[in-house]
Design a protein around this motif. Structure first.
Motif, short mmCIF file in Angstrom:
data_model
loop_
_atom_site.label_atom_id
_atom_site.label_comp_id
_atom_site.label_asym_id
_atom_site.label_seq_id
_atom_site.Cartn_x
_atom_site.Cartn_y
_atom_site.Cartn_z
N SER A 35 0.74 -1.11 -0.22
CA SER A 35 0.00 -0.03 -0.01
C SER A 35 0.81 1.17 -0.20
N TYR A 40 0.91 3.90 -3.24
CA TYR A 40 0.59 5.32 -2.79
C TYR A 40 1.74 6.14 -3.23
N TYR A 81 -5.44 12.82 1.51
CA TYR A 81 -6.10 11.42 1.83
C TYR A 81 -5.14 10.47 1.67
N TYR A 82 -4.30 10.52 0.55
CA TYR A 82 -3.26 9.42 0.36
C TYR A 82 -2.22 9.45 1.37
N LYS A 86 -2.72 10.29 4.47
CA LYS A 86 -3.40 9.64 5.70
C LYS A 86 -3.48 7.92 5.60
N GLN A 87 -3.68 7.64 4.36
CA GLN A 87 -3.52 6.01 3.98
C GLN A 87 -2.04 5.76 4.36
N SER A 95 -0.92 2.99 7.14
CA SER A 95 -0.08 1.53 6.77
C SER A 95 1.06 1.47 7.37
#
Length: 444
Positions: free
Chosen positions: A239, A243, A259-260, A262-263, A267
């Motif tokens: 992930s 990203y 947003y990305y 945050k992802q 992870s």
């Protein structure tokens, strides 16, 4: 092993022969010595009777001349030697102090044995009191015990060689018969239904089988653990890499970056949590782990953990409460914090919105019971048997969504084992789970 058995049997045979030779030599020599003394006593009495009957020493002197093996001596009551068949009586010293003569004068008969300085011959004396007050003494020389023993040595050496040859042959044969079943056992140890060739090694065979199965199981668990670790690490790394690649190539719009990001952070956090759990589990698995035990208040530790987890519980809309009272246990403080944290984290993570988690610490008659009870999704009876396995998840999709590693309860199980405590689980699907850890006195 064969060489050792052969060597021991040869040494045993040699020691047995040597000991037997010494014992038999002593026994037979005692018999021989007794016979010599008895014969000498009979001869002394016979000559005494002849002297008393004839009233003359002529017959005695004649015996001394005719029989070279027997020495005949006639001693006066004052110790003066009147006659000796082997020496000149006039030149001989007074015999009044000789043991056998003294006993004959006092008791009527006397015996004595004088050993040779060369240890080759012993001289046996028997003296008897005559009717006229004189003493008649007869003597004979006989081989000594040492000479008797040396005489048996050549025969014993021949016998020793023969017995050693037989022993080597028998030892080789017996060793093969002894070792062959053990070799066969090693080749068939995994075959079901195979029993030990000797009843005495049945416990040994059972232990070997048990250890073999345990090693095989451990190997399978390690292989499974390695595969699971690889899979679990690969997911967040994939992930993060994906990203990052999107951001690098400018595919992500500026307004989508938060947003990305945050992802990626989520992870990364999951990856760090997973690595920390793996490190902790490896430490608990270590055979050289040194655990420092002390008297700690389990309620105080639970209070600290519950307080620190309130924010996380509130974020998931789950109420987290603590009940009970102060309870002292012998434990490792850090492990207790991790134990309660993992139990509370699982209870919050697998709960419904609006659900509750109740932690209680209750001292009860030499025991302390730690209970973490939730109103969450519950665990099916089939899953209850496996929830303490590494990376086992009851609800895989929910666990990944909430960031669970699948190692929490496995760590709990290890900590409980380190403290010689007991863990019990009660759960019902859709209604919740209650996990109790029971600490006993002197559990540390």
């Amino acid at each position: 092993m064969k060489k050792k058995i052969n060597r021991y049997m040869m040494l045993l045979a040699a020691a047995a022969i040597g000991l037997t030779l010494i014992i038999l030599s002593v026994v037979f020599y005692r018999i021989f010595e007794t016979q010599v003394i008895d014969d000498l006593s009979v001869t002394c009495r016979l000559l005494s009777d002849i002297y008393d009957t004839s009233g003359s020493s002529d017959s005695i002197e004649q015996v001394g001349k005719d029989d070279a093996d027997i020495r005949v001596t006639l001693v006066d009551s004052d110790g003066t030697v009147l006659y000796d068949s082997d020496a000149d009586a006039a030149s001989m010293e007074n015999h009044l102090s000789r043991r056998e003569v003294k006993e004959a004068l006092e008791k009527g008969e006397g015996m004595a044995v004088r050993k040779s300085e060369t240890m080759r011959l012993n001289t046996y004396y028997c003296a008897g009191l005559l009717s006229d007050g004189k003493v008649l003494r007869v003597a004979v020389r006989a081989t000594s015990l040492w000479n008797f023993f040396l005489g048996a040595v050549p025969f014993s050496l021949i016998l020793l060689c023969l017995i050693l040859l037989v022993t080597v042959s028998m030892a080789h044969h017996l060793t093969n018969r002894l070792i062959r079943p053990i070799v066969d056992m090693a080749e068939n140890i995994e075959r079901s239904g195979y029993s030990a060739p000797y009843p005495e090694i049945e416990p040994f065979l059972s232990t070997i089988r048990s250890q073999h199965q345990e090693l095989k199981k451990t190997s399978d668990l390690r292989r499974e653990f390695t595969a699971n670790v690889s899979h679990e690490l690969k997911t967040p790394l994939t992930s993060i890499s994906g990203y990052a690649e999107l951001m690098e190539n400018g595919i992500i719009q500026a307004d989508e970056v938060p947003y990305y990001a945050k992802q990626i952070r989520a992870s990364s956090t999951r990856l760090i949590t997973l690595i920390n759990d793996i490190i902790q589990l490896s430490k608990l698995d270590s055979p050289v782990l040194e655990v420092i035990f002390e008297q700690v208040d389990l309620y105080a530790i639970a209070e600290k953990v519950v307080s620190s987890m309130q924010v996380n519980a509130a974020a998931r809309e789950v109420s987290l409460t603590l009940t009970g009272s102060s309870a002292i246990v012998c434990a490792n403080r850090g492990m207790m914090e991790e134990l309660i944290t993992n139990l509370c984290d699982n209870a919050v993570r697998y709960n419904y919105k609006g659900g509750s988690v109740r932690v209680s610490v209750i001292p009860l008659k030499g025991r302390v019971i730690l209970s973490v009870q939730d109103t969450g999704i519950g665990i099916s009876p089939e899953d209850q048997q496996r929830v303490f396995e590494r990376f086992y998840r009851v609800d895989k999709s929910r666990s990944k969504e909430t960031g669970g590693t699948g190692l929490g309860l496995s760590i709990v199980k290890h900590i409980v084992a380190q403290h010689h405590a007991e863990i019990k689980l009660e759960s019902e699907l859709g209604k919740g789970t209650d996990i109790r850890v029971i600490f006993y006195e002197n559990n540390g």
